[in-house]
Motif scaffolding. Structure first.
Motif, mmCIF file in Angstrom:
data_model
loop_
_atom_site.group_PDB
_atom_site.id
_atom_site.type_symbol
_atom_site.label_atom_id
_atom_site.label_comp_id
_atom_site.label_asym_id
_atom_site.label_seq_id
_atom_site.Cartn_x
_atom_site.Cartn_y
_atom_site.Cartn_z
ATOM 1 N N VAL A 27 0.843 -1.199 0.000
ATOM 2 C CA VAL A 27 0.000 0.000 0.000
ATOM 3 C C VAL A 27 0.880 1.251 0.000
ATOM 4 C CG1 VAL A 27 -1.757 1.299 1.260
ATOM 5 C CG2 VAL A 27 -1.859 -1.210 1.216
ATOM 6 N N ARG A 28 1.860 1.256 0.871
ATOM 7 C CA ARG A 28 2.719 2.446 1.007
ATOM 8 C C ARG A 28 3.588 2.644 -0.239
ATOM 9 N NH1 ARG A 28 3.731 2.238 6.187
ATOM 10 N NH2 ARG A 28 2.692 4.196 6.732
ATOM 11 N N GLN A 29 4.188 1.593 -0.760
ATOM 12 C CA GLN A 29 5.065 1.738 -1.932
ATOM 13 C C GLN A 29 4.307 2.263 -3.137
ATOM 14 O OE1 GLN A 29 7.801 -1.309 -3.138
ATOM 15 N NE2 GLN A 29 8.182 -1.986 -1.027
ATOM 16 N N ARG A 30 3.135 1.687 -3.417
ATOM 17 C CA ARG A 30 2.386 2.128 -4.593
ATOM 18 C C ARG A 30 1.845 3.545 -4.399
ATOM 19 N NH1 ARG A 30 1.767 -2.584 -7.993
ATOM 20 N NH2 ARG A 30 3.933 -3.253 -7.921
ATOM 21 N N ALA A 31 1.497 3.907 -3.160
ATOM 22 C CA ALA A 31 1.025 5.262 -2.900
ATOM 23 C C ALA A 31 2.128 6.285 -3.156
ATOM 24 C CB ALA A 31 0.529 5.368 -1.457
ATOM 25 N N HIS A 32 3.328 5.981 -2.694
ATOM 26 C CA HIS A 32 4.428 6.931 -2.910
ATOM 27 C C HIS A 32 4.880 6.945 -4.368
ATOM 28 C CE1 HIS A 32 5.197 8.568 1.116
ATOM 29 N NE2 HIS A 32 4.706 7.427 1.553
ATOM 30 N N GLN A 33 4.706 5.847 -5.068
ATOM 31 C CA GLN A 33 4.967 5.875 -6.516
ATOM 32 C C GLN A 33 3.984 6.827 -7.196
ATOM 33 O OE1 GLN A 33 4.748 2.942 -10.409
ATOM 34 N NE2 GLN A 33 5.273 1.990 -8.450
ATOM 35 N N MET A 34 2.702 6.806 -6.741
ATOM 36 C CA MET A 34 1.713 7.715 -7.319
ATOM 37 C C MET A 34 2.072 9.164 -7.015
ATOM 38 S SD MET A 34 -1.183 7.241 -9.120
ATOM 39 C CE MET A 34 -2.113 5.815 -8.514
ATOM 40 N N LEU A 35 2.560 9.423 -5.814
ATOM 41 C CA LEU A 35 2.953 10.791 -5.474
ATOM 42 C C LEU A 35 4.122 11.247 -6.336
ATOM 43 C CD1 LEU A 35 2.679 13.305 -3.744
ATOM 44 C CD2 LEU A 35 4.079 12.197 -1.988
ATOM 45 N N ARG A 277 3.702 1.030 -12.057
ATOM 46 C CA ARG A 277 4.503 -0.092 -12.544
ATOM 47 C C ARG A 277 4.914 -0.982 -11.386
ATOM 48 N NH1 ARG A 277 2.712 1.374 -16.575
ATOM 49 N NH2 ARG A 277 1.822 -0.672 -16.138
ATOM 50 N N GLY A 278 5.058 -2.282 -11.706
ATOM 51 C CA GLY A 278 5.484 -3.239 -10.700
ATOM 52 C C GLY A 278 5.891 -4.538 -11.330
ATOM 53 N N ASP A 279 6.378 -5.451 -10.514
ATOM 54 C CA ASP A 279 6.875 -6.731 -11.017
ATOM 55 C C ASP A 279 5.739 -7.710 -11.258
ATOM 56 O OD1 ASP A 279 9.472 -5.829 -10.802
ATOM 57 O OD2 ASP A 279 9.688 -6.557 -8.730
ATOM 58 N N GLY A 280 5.855 -8.442 -12.355
ATOM 59 C CA GLY A 280 4.976 -9.568 -12.620
ATOM 60 C C GLY A 280 3.504 -9.218 -12.527
ATOM 61 N N GLY A 284 0.610 -2.470 -12.445
ATOM 62 C CA GLY A 284 -0.619 -1.719 -12.667
ATOM 63 C C GLY A 284 -1.617 -1.779 -11.529
ATOM 64 N N LEU A 285 -1.304 -2.466 -10.436
ATOM 65 C CA LEU A 285 -2.257 -2.641 -9.335
ATOM 66 C C LEU A 285 -1.900 -1.746 -8.146
ATOM 67 C CD1 LEU A 285 -2.763 -6.514 -9.383
ATOM 68 C CD2 LEU A 285 -4.193 -4.737 -10.411
ATOM 69 N N ALA A 358 -4.592 7.020 -3.481
ATOM 70 C CA ALA A 358 -3.158 6.730 -3.344
ATOM 71 C C ALA A 358 -2.388 7.970 -2.891
ATOM 72 C CB ALA A 358 -2.602 6.204 -4.660
ATOM 73 N N LEU A 359 -2.698 9.104 -3.478
ATOM 74 C CA LEU A 359 -2.036 10.334 -3.078
ATOM 75 C C LEU A 359 -2.335 10.652 -1.608
ATOM 76 C CD1 LEU A 359 -2.738 12.417 -6.303
ATOM 77 C CD2 LEU A 359 -0.495 11.623 -5.516
ATOM 78 N N THR A 360 -3.534 10.350 -1.171
ATOM 79 C CA THR A 360 -3.904 10.575 0.226
ATOM 80 C C THR A 360 -3.016 9.771 1.170
ATOM 81 O OG1 THR A 360 -6.208 11.114 -0.315
ATOM 82 C CG2 THR A 360 -5.772 10.278 1.907
ATOM 83 N N VAL A 361 -2.812 8.496 0.870
ATOM 84 C CA VAL A 361 -1.974 7.640 1.720
ATOM 85 C C VAL A 361 -0.557 8.199 1.817
ATOM 86 C CG1 VAL A 361 -0.918 5.352 1.937
ATOM 87 C CG2 VAL A 361 -3.337 5.562 1.330
ATOM 88 N N ALA A 362 0.020 8.577 0.676
ATOM 89 C CA ALA A 362 1.391 9.093 0.678
ATOM 90 C C ALA A 362 1.480 10.424 1.420
ATOM 91 C CB ALA A 362 1.889 9.247 -0.761
ATOM 92 N N LEU A 363 0.512 11.298 1.200
ATOM 93 C CA LEU A 363 0.549 12.613 1.836
ATOM 94 C C LEU A 363 0.304 12.525 3.342
ATOM 95 C CD1 LEU A 363 -1.306 14.643 -0.925
ATOM 96 C CD2 LEU A 363 1.119 14.847 -0.295
ATOM 97 N N LEU A 364 -0.439 11.533 3.797
ATOM 98 C CA LEU A 364 -0.614 11.339 5.240
ATOM 99 C C LEU A 364 0.728 11.052 5.908
ATOM 100 C CD1 LEU A 364 -3.933 9.282 5.310
ATOM 101 C CD2 LEU A 364 -3.599 11.574 6.261
#
Length: 420
Positions: A27-35, A277-280, A284-285, A358-364
């Motif tokens: 959750v955290r990695q993909r959120a910060h990728q979105m940021l 982006r991500g592995d395997g 995209g998720l 996703a941006l919300t999670v990263a910004l929190l």
């Protein structure tokens, strides 16, 4: 490689992908990728103005100090809302269990039963719904209303199949629960509509079905069986917070509506975004597990009341829901890139909502760092679960009420009652 070996390797890839997507780290990695995409100007729906973060952190700090002048902030937990209006409803819960002769272990099970079912009924109620509490005559709305209404439903035995043991939820009682029963309990009428009523009922019914189908995980057919399982995992009275979320996602994962599956596993609150982006199979998720993490924070408080010490709280993430998200839109940190963001309702699978959440999670995470710095506190002293409570959720609600007469979030949601 033989066809059978290739199939097994593929299954292993899916199993690893599912396990990772169910982790707070994902959750955290993909959120910060979105940021990072937002900072690079590569998102379709949002730009980000990080210079506004300090002002938002100051607002959060002001609200926190007003609510908790001694800065003894509790967790962002369902238990807070059981005290809506300053009424100590849990004392009534304790008195009923004591009168029934419940020991501490049974109290923990019953509290898990109450929390799990109440959180599953907690997705946004909509702006129009209200609940008049019979015991006090007071009117509650939104999350507080859902908390009080679900508390009354539980205490009345509405989720138990055994009239001799009303203060519990069990597989048979949940599987047989109906939309009509929820509408009656929550006073739903055409003039008092509740968003996503059928979706909420479906979650409770599937919870009952999942528990009935897995007697190993649920030996008594109750959500409260999870209390015993987590207590057994503790070492020297300590349990990492991530274990709680892992247990919630593993044992309750199949209750969520089927959306995206990998290798036959229902991913739940996981959505697609073309820029991530991500592995395997994870490519995209974007996972969130909002209700599962909200449930985990609430169960953690129940475990600590039962005497456990839950550690590594900040392994879990902020909650990707509309009060926290609204904080950053109304606070000017998230800037819509076109009129359609604010001008129409969006379903949870839309890229608008996936980006926003996703941006919300990263910004929190960013706001929590600033709040701690301003207070001179560490993450252990003020974990994210306390920043949310202090905090970001309340500030998001306050800004919404200042900007819109109905207190609605800045972005309209087409909710089915199972996400937000």
């Amino acid at each position: 490689m033989s066809e059978a070996a290739a199939s097994l390797a593929l299954d292993d890839d899916f199993a690893r992908a599912v396990a990772w997507l169910r982790s707070p780290d994902a959750v955290r990695q993909r959120a910060h990728q979105m940021l990072a995409l937002a900072e690079a100007g590569q998102l379709q729906h949002f730009a980000v103005d990080l210079e506004r973060l300090d002002a938002v952190a100051e607002l959060v700090l002001d609200v926190t100090r007003q609510s908790y002048p001694d800065l003894k902030v509790p967790y962002h937990s369902r238990l807070r809302q059981f005290s809506a209006g300053g009424v100590d409803r849990l004392s009534r819960f304790d008195a009923a269990l004591s009168a029934a002769g419940a020991d501490p272990a049974e109290r923990a099970r019953a509290l898990f039963d109450l929390i799990v079912t109440s959180v599953l009924l907690d997705a946004g109620a909509g702006a129009a719904w209200r609940y008049v509490e019979p015991a006090t005559g007071r009117t509650f709305a939104r999350s507080e209303g859902l908390a009080v209404a679900s508390f009354d439903l539980f205490m009345a035995g509405g989720l138990s199949s055994d009239p001799r043991a009303p203060r519990r939820a069990d597989a048979a009682g949940l599987a047989a629960f109906t939309a009509d029963a929820l509408a009656r309990a929550f006073r739903v009428t055409p003039d008092n509509p509740l968003v996503g009523l059928d979706g909420r009922v479906g979650l409770l019914q599937r919870l009952g079905q999942v528990m009935a189908a897995d007697p190993v995980a649920f030996p008594t057919g109750r959500p409260g069986d999870l209390a015993d399982a987590l207590m057994a995992q503790a070492v020297d009275g300590r349990l990492p917070a991530s274990r709680v979320l892992a247990a919630v996602l593993q044992r309750f994962g199949d209750i969520w509506p089927g959306r995206i599956t990998l290798g036959g596993a229902n991913l739940g609150d996981v959505w697609r975004h073309p820029g991530v982006r991500g592995d395997g199979p994870t490519d995209g998720l974007v996972p969130f597990h909002k209700l599962s993490q909200w449930l985990s924070y609430s169960l953690i408080e129940a475990l600590e009341l039962a005497g456990l010490r839950v550690t590594d709280m900040d392994a879990l993430t902020g909650l990707a829901e509309y009060r926290n998200g609204g904080l950053f839109v109304d606070g000017g940190v998230l800037v819509p890139r076109h009129d359609g963001v604010l001008g129409q309702a969006h379903p949870p699978e839309s890229t608008v909502i996936v980006e926003w959440r996703a941006l919300t999670v990263a910004l929190l995470d960013r706001v929590a760092e600033r709040v701690r710095t301003k207070l001179g506190l560490t993450a252990e002293q003020l974990p994210l679960a306390r920043v949310l409570e202090g905090g970001t959720w309340a500030t998001g609600r306050r800004l919404a009420s200042q900007r819109r007469s109905d207190g609605a979030p800045p972005i309209a949601l087409a909710s089915d009652g199972t996400v937000f």
